[in-house]
Design an enzyme around this catalytic site. Structure first.
Site, PDB file in Angstrom:
ATOM      1  N   ASP A  33       0.819  -1.221   0.000  1.00 40.88           N
ATOM      2  CA  ASP A  33       0.000   0.000   0.000  1.00 40.88           C
ATOM      3  C   ASP A  33       0.850   1.268   0.000  1.00 40.88           C
ATOM      4  OD1 ASP A  33       0.939  -0.477   2.565  1.00 40.88           O
ATOM      5  OD2 ASP A  33      -1.027  -0.904   3.413  1.00 40.88           O
ATOM      6  N   ASP A  45      -7.293  -2.660  14.378  1.00 48.91           N
ATOM      7  CA  ASP A  45      -8.682  -2.918  13.966  1.00 48.91           C
ATOM      8  C   ASP A  45      -8.795  -4.186  13.106  1.00 48.91           C
ATOM      9  OD1 ASP A  45      -7.602  -2.113  11.554  1.00 48.91           O
ATOM     10  OD2 ASP A  45      -8.978  -0.427  11.234  1.00 48.91           O
ATOM     11  N   HIS A  93      -7.079  -4.933  10.365  1.00 50.29           N
ATOM     12  CA  HIS A  93      -6.850  -4.801   8.912  1.00 50.29           C
ATOM     13  C   HIS A  93      -5.557  -5.478   8.466  1.00 50.29           C
ATOM     14  CE1 HIS A  93      -4.637  -0.667   9.476  1.00 50.29           C
ATOM     15  NE2 HIS A  93      -3.767  -1.637   9.490  1.00 50.29           N
ATOM     16  N   GLU A 104      -9.578  -1.871   5.546  1.00 53.03           N
ATOM     17  CA  GLU A 104     -10.213  -1.529   6.813  1.00 53.03           C
ATOM     18  C   GLU A 104     -11.488  -2.355   7.016  1.00 53.03           C
ATOM     19  OE1 GLU A 104      -8.414  -0.096   8.675  1.00 53.03           O
ATOM     20  OE2 GLU A 104      -7.718   1.892   8.096  1.00 53.03           O
TER      21      GLU A 104
HETATM   22  P1  PGA Z   1       2.355  -1.565  12.712  1.00 53.83           P
HETATM   23  O1  PGA Z   1       1.165  -1.489  11.658  1.00 53.83           O
HETATM   24  O2  PGA Z   1       3.267  -2.649  12.235  1.00 53.83           O
HETATM   25  O3  PGA Z   1       3.005  -0.214  12.651  1.00 53.83           O
HETATM   26  O4  PGA Z   1       1.752  -1.878  14.029  1.00 53.83           O
HETATM   27  C1  PGA Z   1       0.575  -2.657  11.208  1.00 53.83           C
HETATM   28  C2  PGA Z   1      -0.545  -2.353  10.245  1.00 53.83           C
HETATM   29  O5  PGA Z   1      -1.247  -1.349  10.428  1.00 53.83           O
HETATM   30  O6  PGA Z   1      -0.743  -3.146   9.308  1.00 53.83           O
END
Ligand code: PGA
Length: 269
Positions: free
Chosen positions: A67, A136, A138, A143
């Protein structure tokens, strides 16, 4: 799902990096799916170490990232292209032309997203997809509510994600609200997925992903439908798993089987 619990984040990273090491050595022209965020950083450090100290050769490897924020130039310090350059690509011998990160600055997102999907297919499909998980639930920027069949497209970030990611920006207002992300359907087509989570803040999301129902409300739960997923977590992220003992038992058997395969004279069936 194979669930591996390691004692801390460093061990999680080491374990995950081993799967990449094995793949790159066995299939030098493999296609890697890469992720950004705090979680994969340790894996990239380990890959860099393996490149420098153990001659791990990335020269034929192709990479696709999950992404990118919309509206950030590739040179913006918070863009995911910049993240990949500074945390991995600049330190290994990957061919820059073989690294792909969605472009957050194009005029026509629809055709750029379609082209990204085609590039993945043209490269032969993703052999190993690295994934983090949002609090959350994702994966990539899919999302809650994202279609489990979704493909690369624009996605609005959930307020929870904006809050989580604000730590990288001056303030919450600066966090882009839109991102280009591969879809859940795109991820499910990878031949193998490795999902990482470190820390107690991810414990609920991991429990829902591994032991909850498959639901678009926790897009990582779609991985239950994938044929080869390895979930590697530390004690904190594993702390809410109800069937922890069973996963440990399975892991012991897996390690035994793998050790047997390595014995001289062992044949593959
Ligand atoms: P993080 O993010 O590794 O910074 O916790 C993970 C994500 O949002 O996929």
């Amino acid at each position: 799902m194979r669930v591996i619990v390691e004692k801390n984040g460093q061990e999680v990273s080491r374990r995950a990096a081993k799967f990449f090491d094995e793949l790159v050595r066995n299939k030098p022209n493999c296609v890697l799916g890469l992720a950004t965020g705090s979680t994969p950083l340790g894996v990239y450090q380990e890959m860099i170490r393996m490149h420098r100290e153990e001659n791990l050769d990335f020269s034929l490897v192709t990479t696709f990232n999950l992404d990118e924020y919309v509206g950030l130039e590739p040179t913006h310090p918070q863009s995911y292209r910049y993240f990949m350059q500074t945390n991995l690509f600049d330190h290994i011998n990957v061919d820059p032309w073989k690294t792909h990160v969605p472009d957050g600055m194009v005029a026509d997102f629809e055709s750029a997203c379609r082209a990204y999907e085609h590039h993945i297919v043209d490269a032969g499909g993703i052999d190993l997809q690295l994934l983090g998980i949002g609090s959350d639930g994702h994966i990539a920027f899919n999302e809650p509510g994202s279609s489990l069949g979704s493909r690369t497209r624009l996605k609005t970030l959930a307020s929870e994600t904006v809050r989580d990611n604000a730590r990288f920006f001056q303030n919450e207002e600066e966090v882009p609200r839109l991102a280009v992300t591969v879809g859940v359907g795109t991820i499910l087509e990878a031949r193998r997925c490795i999902l990482l989570a470190i820390g107690e803040a991810k414990a609920d999301a991991i429990r829902a992903t591994v032991e909850g129902p498959v639901t678009a409300q926790i897009t990582a739960s779609a991985l239950q439908l994938h044929r080869e997923v390895i979930v590697i977590v530390d004690e904190g992220a594993a702390s809410k798993l109800a069937r922890r003992e069973y996963y440990d038992e399975v892991e012991k058997s897996m390690l035994l089987m793998e050790a047997k395969k390595r014995l001289p004279g062992a044949t593959r069936r």
